[in-house]
Scaffold this motif. Structure first.
Motif, PDB file in Angstrom:
ATOM      1  N   ALA A 122       0.911  -1.176  -0.097  1.00  0.00           N
ATOM      2  CA  ALA A 122       0.195  -0.072   0.133  1.00  0.00           C
ATOM      3  C   ALA A 122       0.849   1.256  -0.071  1.00  0.00           C
ATOM      4  O   ALA A 122       2.107   1.160   0.280  1.00  0.00           O
ATOM      5  N   THR A 123       0.138   2.478  -0.337  1.00  0.00           N
ATOM      6  CA  THR A 123       1.136   3.855  -0.085  1.00  0.00           C
ATOM      7  C   THR A 123       0.173   4.383   0.783  1.00  0.00           C
ATOM      8  O   THR A 123      -0.997   4.703   0.840  1.00  0.00           O
ATOM      9  N   VAL A 124       0.917   4.974   1.939  1.00  0.00           N
ATOM     10  CA  VAL A 124       0.289   5.809   2.777  1.00  0.00           C
ATOM     11  C   VAL A 124       0.639   6.995   2.757  1.00  0.00           C
ATOM     12  O   VAL A 124       1.607   7.647   2.730  1.00  0.00           O
ATOM     13  N   PHE A 125      -0.235   8.032   3.032  1.00  0.00           N
ATOM     14  CA  PHE A 125      -0.494   9.261   3.079  1.00  0.00           C
ATOM     15  C   PHE A 125      -1.049  10.067   4.406  1.00  0.00           C
ATOM     16  O   PHE A 125      -2.047   9.329   4.620  1.00  0.00           O
ATOM     17  N   ASN A 126      -0.825  10.937   4.637  1.00  0.00           N
ATOM     18  CA  ASN A 126      -1.463  11.813   5.673  1.00  0.00           C
ATOM     19  C   ASN A 126      -2.634  12.446   4.962  1.00  0.00           C
ATOM     20  O   ASN A 126      -2.415  13.245   3.920  1.00  0.00           O
ATOM     21  N   LYS A 127      -3.758  12.028   5.473  1.00  0.00           N
ATOM     22  CA  LYS A 127      -4.973  12.804   4.666  1.00  0.00           C
ATOM     23  C   LYS A 127      -5.105  14.109   4.961  1.00  0.00           C
ATOM     24  O   LYS A 127      -6.208  14.687   4.251  1.00  0.00           O
ATOM     25  N   ASN A 128      -4.509  14.686   5.790  1.00  0.00           N
ATOM     26  CA  ASN A 128      -4.607  16.190   6.261  1.00  0.00           C
ATOM     27  C   ASN A 128      -3.543  17.063   5.320  1.00  0.00           C
ATOM     28  O   ASN A 128      -3.318  18.144   6.021  1.00  0.00           O
ATOM     29  N   THR A 129      -3.266  16.571   4.309  1.00  0.00           N
ATOM     30  CA  THR A 129      -2.209  17.188   3.517  1.00  0.00           C
ATOM     31  C   THR A 129      -2.591  17.321   2.030  1.00  0.00           C
ATOM     32  O   THR A 129      -3.638  16.402   1.751  1.00  0.00           O
ATOM     33  N   PRO A 130      -1.940  18.173   1.288  1.00  0.00           N
ATOM     34  CA  PRO A 130      -2.488  18.009  -0.209  1.00  0.00           C
ATOM     35  C   PRO A 130      -1.993  16.417  -0.896  1.00  0.00           C
ATOM     36  O   PRO A 130      -2.408  16.441  -1.950  1.00  0.00           O
ATOM     37  N   HIS A 131      -1.573  15.748  -0.161  1.00  0.00           N
ATOM     38  CA  HIS A 131      -1.142  14.374  -0.720  1.00  0.00           C
ATOM     39  C   HIS A 131      -2.656  13.854  -1.013  1.00  0.00           C
ATOM     40  O   HIS A 131      -2.644  12.816  -1.638  1.00  0.00           O
ATOM     41  N   VAL A 132      -3.618  14.299  -0.489  1.00  0.00           N
ATOM     42  CA  VAL A 132      -4.868  13.791  -0.688  1.00  0.00           C
ATOM     43  C   VAL A 132      -5.406  13.750  -2.099  1.00  0.00           C
ATOM     44  O   VAL A 132      -6.128  12.771  -2.564  1.00  0.00           O
ATOM     45  N   GLU A 133      -5.004  14.635  -2.629  1.00  0.00           N
ATOM     46  CA  GLU A 133      -5.018  14.802  -4.203  1.00  0.00           C
ATOM     47  C   GLU A 133      -4.422  13.516  -4.907  1.00  0.00           C
ATOM     48  O   GLU A 133      -5.017  12.890  -5.856  1.00  0.00           O
ATOM     49  N   LEU A 134      -3.218  13.360  -4.692  1.00  0.00           N
ATOM     50  CA  LEU A 134      -2.484  12.193  -5.298  1.00  0.00           C
ATOM     51  C   LEU A 134      -3.006  10.953  -4.922  1.00  0.00           C
ATOM     52  O   LEU A 134      -2.899   9.960  -5.658  1.00  0.00           O
ATOM     53  N   ALA A 135      -3.459  10.789  -3.615  1.00  0.00           N
ATOM     54  CA  ALA A 135      -4.209   9.429  -3.223  1.00  0.00           C
ATOM     55  C   ALA A 135      -5.379   9.217  -3.997  1.00  0.00           C
ATOM     56  O   ALA A 135      -5.587   8.346  -4.406  1.00  0.00           O
ATOM     57  N   LYS A 136      -6.130  10.269  -4.370  1.00  0.00           N
ATOM     58  CA  LYS A 136      -7.147  10.132  -5.055  1.00  0.00           C
ATOM     59  C   LYS A 136      -6.778   9.738  -6.348  1.00  0.00           C
ATOM     60  O   LYS A 136      -7.443   8.583  -7.038  1.00  0.00           O
ATOM     61  N   GLU A 137      -5.837  10.190  -7.078  1.00  0.00           N
ATOM     62  CA  GLU A 137      -5.543   9.866  -8.320  1.00  0.00           C
ATOM     63  C   GLU A 137      -4.957   8.278  -8.445  1.00  0.00           C
ATOM     64  O   GLU A 137      -5.291   7.786  -9.371  1.00  0.00           O
ATOM     65  N   LEU A 138      -4.141   7.772  -7.721  1.00  0.00           N
ATOM     66  CA  LEU A 138      -3.745   6.441  -7.474  1.00  0.00           C
ATOM     67  C   LEU A 138      -4.866   5.880  -7.345  1.00  0.00           C
ATOM     68  O   LEU A 138      -5.035   4.432  -7.913  1.00  0.00           O
ATOM     69  N   LYS A 139      -5.996   5.951  -6.596  1.00  0.00           N
ATOM     70  CA  LYS A 139      -7.134   4.985  -6.091  1.00  0.00           C
ATOM     71  C   LYS A 139      -7.675   4.819  -7.434  1.00  0.00           C
ATOM     72  O   LYS A 139      -8.248   3.826  -7.735  1.00  0.00           O
ATOM     73  N   ASP A 140      -8.054   6.027  -8.048  1.00  0.00           N
ATOM     74  CA  ASP A 140      -8.761   6.274  -9.286  1.00  0.00           C
ATOM     75  C   ASP A 140      -8.125   4.930 -10.326  1.00  0.00           C
ATOM     76  O   ASP A 140      -8.730   4.508 -11.295  1.00  0.00           O
ATOM     77  N   ARG A 141      -6.715   4.857 -10.440  1.00  0.00           N
ATOM     78  CA  ARG A 141      -6.143   4.082 -11.154  1.00  0.00           C
ATOM     79  C   ARG A 141      -5.801   2.593 -10.370  1.00  0.00           C
ATOM     80  O   ARG A 141      -5.113   1.903 -10.845  1.00  0.00           O
ATOM     81  N   GLY A 142      -6.591   2.383  -9.555  1.00  0.00           N
ATOM     82  CA  GLY A 142      -6.675   0.866  -8.967  1.00  0.00           C
ATOM     83  C   GLY A 142      -5.453   0.612  -7.805  1.00  0.00           C
ATOM     84  O   GLY A 142      -5.176  -0.400  -7.553  1.00  0.00           O
ATOM     85  N   HIS A 143      -4.777   1.646  -7.434  1.00  0.00           N
ATOM     86  CA  HIS A 143      -3.663   1.389  -6.542  1.00  0.00           C
ATOM     87  C   HIS A 143      -4.428   1.219  -5.142  1.00  0.00           C
ATOM     88  O   HIS A 143      -5.236   2.055  -4.702  1.00  0.00           O
ATOM     89  N   HIS A 144      -3.568   0.597  -4.128  1.00  0.00           N
ATOM     90  CA  HIS A 144      -3.919   0.400  -2.775  1.00  0.00           C
ATOM     91  C   HIS A 144      -3.395   1.635  -1.906  1.00  0.00           C
ATOM     92  O   HIS A 144      -2.116   1.689  -1.813  1.00  0.00           O
ATOM     93  N   VAL A 145      -4.136   2.528  -1.618  1.00  0.00           N
ATOM     94  CA  VAL A 145      -3.612   3.799  -0.525  1.00  0.00           C
ATOM     95  C   VAL A 145      -4.686   3.661   0.606  1.00  0.00           C
ATOM     96  O   VAL A 145      -5.602   3.298   0.815  1.00  0.00           O
ATOM     97  N   ILE A 146      -3.717   4.173   1.611  1.00  0.00           N
ATOM     98  CA  ILE A 146      -4.255   4.229   2.968  1.00  0.00           C
ATOM     99  C   ILE A 146      -3.998   5.581   3.359  1.00  0.00           C
ATOM    100  O   ILE A 146      -2.778   6.293   3.205  1.00  0.00           O
ATOM    101  N   LEU A 147      -5.053   6.169   3.920  1.00  0.00           N
ATOM    102  CA  LEU A 147      -5.067   7.585   4.417  1.00  0.00           C
ATOM    103  C   LEU A 147      -5.063   7.699   5.693  1.00  0.00           C
ATOM    104  O   LEU A 147      -6.104   6.959   6.250  1.00  0.00           O
ATOM    105  N   VAL A 148      -4.112   8.249   6.274  1.00  0.00           N
ATOM    106  CA  VAL A 148      -4.098   8.170   7.697  1.00  0.00           C
ATOM    107  C   VAL A 148      -4.051   9.641   8.438  1.00  0.00           C
ATOM    108  O   VAL A 148      -3.864  10.419   7.849  1.00  0.00           O
ATOM    109  N   GLU A 149      -4.451   9.964   9.865  1.00  0.00           N
ATOM    110  CA  GLU A 149      -4.577  11.078  10.406  1.00  0.00           C
ATOM    111  C   GLU A 149      -3.200  11.564  10.846  1.00  0.00           C
ATOM    112  O   GLU A 149      -3.147  12.580  11.484  1.00  0.00           O
ATOM    113  N   TYR A 150      -1.964  10.705  10.652  1.00  0.00           N
ATOM    114  CA  TYR A 150      -0.825  11.226  11.088  1.00  0.00           C
ATOM    115  C   TYR A 150      -0.008  11.536   9.813  1.00  0.00           C
ATOM    116  O   TYR A 150      -0.118  10.905   8.859  1.00  0.00           O
ATOM    117  N   GLN A 151       1.368  12.201   9.854  1.00  0.00           N
ATOM    118  CA  GLN A 151       2.333  11.955   9.304  1.00  0.00           C
ATOM    119  C   GLN A 151       2.719  10.660   9.225  1.00  0.00           C
ATOM    120  O   GLN A 151       3.219  10.025  10.348  1.00  0.00           O
TER     121      GLN A 151
END
Length: 150
Positions: free
Chosen positions: A76-105
């Motif tokens: 999986a790829t892990v990103f802090n959901k409280n950062t602009p990485h949430v946009e990258l996470a959405k793009e990766l998820k839309d392309r079928g990647h396993h992404v985890i959004l967490v509350e922390y760095q």
């Protein structure tokens, strides 16, 4: 009766990026994590118990850690959901990647705190989580000890 510590080790591959960090780890990258889980308790003394002599069956500990950590975080790829990485996470998820959004760095330090909470919830009442060691490289790791967190 003596308290005994037993440890089971796990490995998994996880990617992450540290938003706002001033070094290379701000870029998406991955680690071959090694997680050591140590629990403490007294061996079962009932001669008729199927787990006689065990603190906890290694297989039972494995089920907990696999379901809560390894099966979730592996590849999986892990990103802090409280950062602009949430946009990258959405793009990766839309392309079928396993992404985890967490509350922390998603540093090793914060991940090991998260893992401790998840594992402790599922341990039998007579077993305590003693420590976790999350190694992200051969020379770098974070450790969590129950005695430091009472």
């Amino acid at each position: 009766m003596s308290n005994i510590r037993i440890t089971k080790q796990f490995t998994f591959e996880t990617g992450h990026a540290l938003y706002g960090y001033d070094g290379k780890c701000r870029n998406v990258h991955g680690h071959s994590y090694k997680l050591s889980v140590t629990v403490i308790g007294q061996p079962i003394t009932d001669h008729d118990h199927v787990k006689f002599g065990m603190v906890i069956d290694f297989g039972d500990l494995k089920k907990i850690v696999k379901s809560e950590i390894v099966d979730v975080f592996d590849h999986a790829t892990v990103f802090n959901k409280n950062t602009p990485h949430v946009e990258l996470a959405k793009e990766l998820k839309d392309r079928g990647h396993h992404v985890i959004l967490v509350e922390y760095q998603p540093t090793s330090e914060n991940m090991v705190i998260d893992f401790a909470k998840k594992i402790k919830k599922h341990l039998p009442t007579h077993i305590n989580l003693h420590s976790l060691k999350l190694q992200e490289t051969e020379t770098s790791f974070a450790e969590w000890y129950a005695s430091d967190n009472n």
